[in-house]
Design an enzyme around this catalytic site. Structure first.
Site, PDB file in Angstrom:
ATOM      1  N   ASP A  13     -69.936  32.535 -35.221  1.00 25.16           N
ATOM      2  CA  ASP A  13     -68.875  32.631 -34.210  1.00 25.16           C
ATOM      3  C   ASP A  13     -69.044  31.619 -33.079  1.00 25.16           C
ATOM      4  OD1 ASP A  13     -67.880  34.785 -35.669  1.00 25.16           O
ATOM      5  OD2 ASP A  13     -69.129  36.198 -34.567  1.00 25.16           O
ATOM      6  N   LYS A  16     -66.809  27.253 -35.021  1.00 26.53           N
ATOM      7  CA  LYS A  16     -66.782  26.293 -36.141  1.00 26.53           C
ATOM      8  C   LYS A  16     -65.361  25.998 -36.591  1.00 26.53           C
ATOM      9  CE  LYS A  16     -69.313  29.136 -38.514  1.00 26.53           C
ATOM     10  NZ  LYS A  16     -69.626  30.120 -37.442  1.00 26.53           N
ATOM     11  N   GLY A  40     -65.107  34.702 -40.141  1.00 30.60           N
ATOM     12  CA  GLY A  40     -63.816  34.854 -39.464  1.00 30.60           C
ATOM     13  C   GLY A  40     -63.673  33.674 -38.537  1.00 30.60           C
ATOM     14  N   HIS A  41     -62.734  32.806 -38.818  1.00 33.52           N
ATOM     15  CA  HIS A  41     -62.576  31.568 -38.052  1.00 33.52           C
ATOM     16  C   HIS A  41     -61.187  31.539 -37.422  1.00 33.52           C
ATOM     17  CE1 HIS A  41     -65.620  29.844 -41.173  1.00 33.52           C
ATOM     18  NE2 HIS A  41     -66.193  30.638 -40.301  1.00 33.52           N
ATOM     19  N   GLN A 225     -70.946  31.374 -40.982  1.00 35.53           N
ATOM     20  CA  GLN A 225     -72.073  32.053 -40.316  1.00 35.53           C
ATOM     21  C   GLN A 225     -72.843  31.062 -39.429  1.00 35.53           C
ATOM     22  OE1 GLN A 225     -71.830  32.992 -44.072  1.00 35.53           O
ATOM     23  NE2 GLN A 225     -70.290  34.229 -43.061  1.00 35.53           N
ATOM     24  N   ARG A 304     -65.618  44.203 -34.285  1.00 36.36           N
ATOM     25  CA  ARG A 304     -66.737  44.742 -33.496  1.00 36.36           C
ATOM     26  C   ARG A 304     -66.976  43.905 -32.240  1.00 36.36           C
ATOM     27  NH1 ARG A 304     -71.489  44.810 -37.793  1.00 36.36           N
ATOM     28  NH2 ARG A 304     -70.410  42.909 -38.392  1.00 36.36           N
ATOM     29  N   ASP A 334     -66.065  26.707 -20.852  1.00 34.70           N
ATOM     30  CA  ASP A 334     -65.189  27.323 -19.850  1.00 34.70           C
ATOM     31  C   ASP A 334     -65.557  28.774 -19.545  1.00 34.70           C
ATOM     32  OD1 ASP A 334     -64.126  27.283 -22.672  1.00 34.70           O
ATOM     33  OD2 ASP A 334     -62.864  28.872 -21.833  1.00 34.70           O
TER      34      ASP A 334
END
Ligand code: GDP
Ligand code: IMO
Ligand code: MG
Length: 431
Positions: A13, A16, A40-41, A225, A304, A334
């Protein structure tokens, strides 16, 4: 440089997807080489949000070839759904723009069931906090030589023989966990139904890539990952079940190690982790809450809440080494706006001894306490900055100090989820 590998350099996370999407303009082929739909991208292009799991993040740009390599474990039903979802957003996906390696092992419903049943049965301290997508059991079947692979879907007799082989293994396992035996005929029927929808995209990917390279095309290898979830070099056993580090790019699609010219590590300006396992710089206080809130740190795959903590330069030195990282993309700068003081972990204290790496033994990892260096924060906004000139002096100082501490140059900086809110320092694809 002809070919670039993008890998996560923390616990996943890192951003990528955004960086791969940005870089894919410069590439001809975008190839996933490990993991599955545990990934999850999130990509944001002119306000439109794309959430990708199994599809390479280059799919959103037209005119590119996206490849799912043999190092991936593929849930065929998920793939077909994801293609439909992305198509509904106006993205064109055809067998000319998406190829799936014929030797890719499949994730079956029984893998997800096993994954979730094991997690439910796990006692405190042994639960991994997996995504429940069947990743671990699917990789176990690959290494155990009982996978059903994409090519097996083309021949009914082979498919049935492979199902029977898999069930010889799975039914006793399921019995031990109190799950019903597999409904063999239903599984075969499901596989026969999905087969043509996946075979449409099946290709000898190693051969296609050989031809692409011969004609001077550029490949962007997309890792999922992060290096600390790597099956060998991660915080074992709280890891995923594949090699995540850059060396996997070659075996995960079928090119030689010399095909990789540049490794770009994606690094969040702080640290997050989803699931169980050690996390030395984790913050369980207001600062941690604030990072999570400002960074919208919720998993794309499972929803989650992600655990948050300070930047860990010590771990970064380690992951840059194991992936041979040439430069990093520092993302989410940021999110650090408005902190008075920022802390960066520069080493660990283990029983009174100073360490410059995270030891392998779990009991030692648990006893490591971070040694911090403090840096001044900044009150100005960096959100959306697209050049150094737009960054406050202390933000530049932070980036430069990170560079020094991890002994690796910053090639890119990201300042918002939007594709173009990106500062390019060194082009990974430049010759
Ligand atoms: P990946 O799994 O490495 O692709 O990362 P994820 O997409 O799971 O999580 C990164 C999240 O941060 C996504 O929601 C991105 O849209 C967002 N993101 C990426 N880069 C930046 C950035 O520079 N600033 C901010 N605020 N968000 C970012
Ligand atoms: P992206 O590509 C963050 C974590 C899970 C769990 C462990 C094992 O979006 O960075 P698994 O389902 O793989 O067996 O779960 O790995 N995990 C991730 N964490 N980002 C990911 O992917 C992850 N993929 C798996 O939370 O701790
Ligand atoms: Mg993610």
């Amino acid at each position: 440089m002809a070919n670039v590998v993008v890998v996560g350099a923390q616990w996943g996370d890192e951003g990528k997807g955004k960086i791969v999407d940005w870089l894919s303009e410069r590439a001809d082929v975008i190839a996933r080489f490990q993991g599955g739909h545990n990934a999850g991208h999130t990509l944001v292009v002119d306000g439109t949000v794309y959430k990708l799991h199994a599809l390479p993040s280059g799919v959103v740009r037209g005119g590119k070839l996206s490849v799912i390599g043999n190092g991936v474990v593929l849930d065929p039903w998920h793939l077909v759904n994801e293609i439909e979802t992305v198509r509904a957003q106006g993205v064109s996906i055809t067998p000319e723009t998406l190829m799936v390696a014929e030797n890719t092992p499949l994730i079956l419903p029984i893998h997800g069931e096993l994954d979730r049943a094991r997690e439910e049965a796990a006692s405190k301290g042994t639960k991994i906090g997996t995504t429940g997508r069947g990743i671990g059991p699917a990789y176990e079947d690959k290494v155990g030589r009982r996978s059903i692979r994409v090519a097996d879907l083309a021949d009914e007799a082979t498919l049935i023989a492979r199902v029977d082989r898999a069930l010889q293994h799975h039914d006793p396992l399921r019995k031990g966990l109190g799950i019903e035996p597999v409904d063999r005929d239903a599984l075969i029927a499901q596989l026969k139904e999905i087969a043509p929808k996946v075979l449409e995209y099946a290709a000898p990917v190693w051969k296609v890539l050989k031809e692409k390279r011969k004609s001077g095309k550029r490949i962007l290898f997309e890792g999922a990952q992060g290096a600390l979830l790597d099956i060998d070099f991660g915080t074992y056993p709280f890891v995923t079940s594949s090699n995540v580090i850059a060396g996997q790019a070659a075996t995960g699609v079928g090119v030689g190690p010399g095909a990789v010219d540049y490794v770009l590590g994606i690094v969040k300006a702080y640290t997050t982790r989803v699931g169980e396992g050690p996390f030395p710089t984790e913050l369980l206080d207001d600062d941690g809450e604030r990072l999570g809130r400002r960074g919208h740190e919720f998993g794309v795959t499972t929803g989650r809440k992600r655990r948050c903590g300070w930047f860990d330069a010590c771990l970064l030195r380690q992951t840059c080494a194991t992936s041979g990282v040439n430069g990093i993309a520092l993302t989410k700068l940021d999110v650090l706006d408005g902190f008075d003081v920022l802390k960066v972990c520069v080493g660990y204290d283990l029983d009174g001894k100073r360490l410059d790496y995270l030891p392998t033994a779990a009991d030692q990892q648990a006893r490591c306490t971070p040694v911090y260096e403090e840096l001044p924060g900044w009150s100005e906004s960096t959100e959306g900055a697209r050049s150094w000139a737009e960054l406050p002096a202390n933000a530049i100082k932070y980036v430069r100090r990170v560079e020094e501490l991890i002994d690796c140059p910053v090639a890119m900086v990201s300042t918002s989820p939007e594709r173009e809110d990106t500062i390019l320092v060194t082009d990974p694809f430049a010759d």
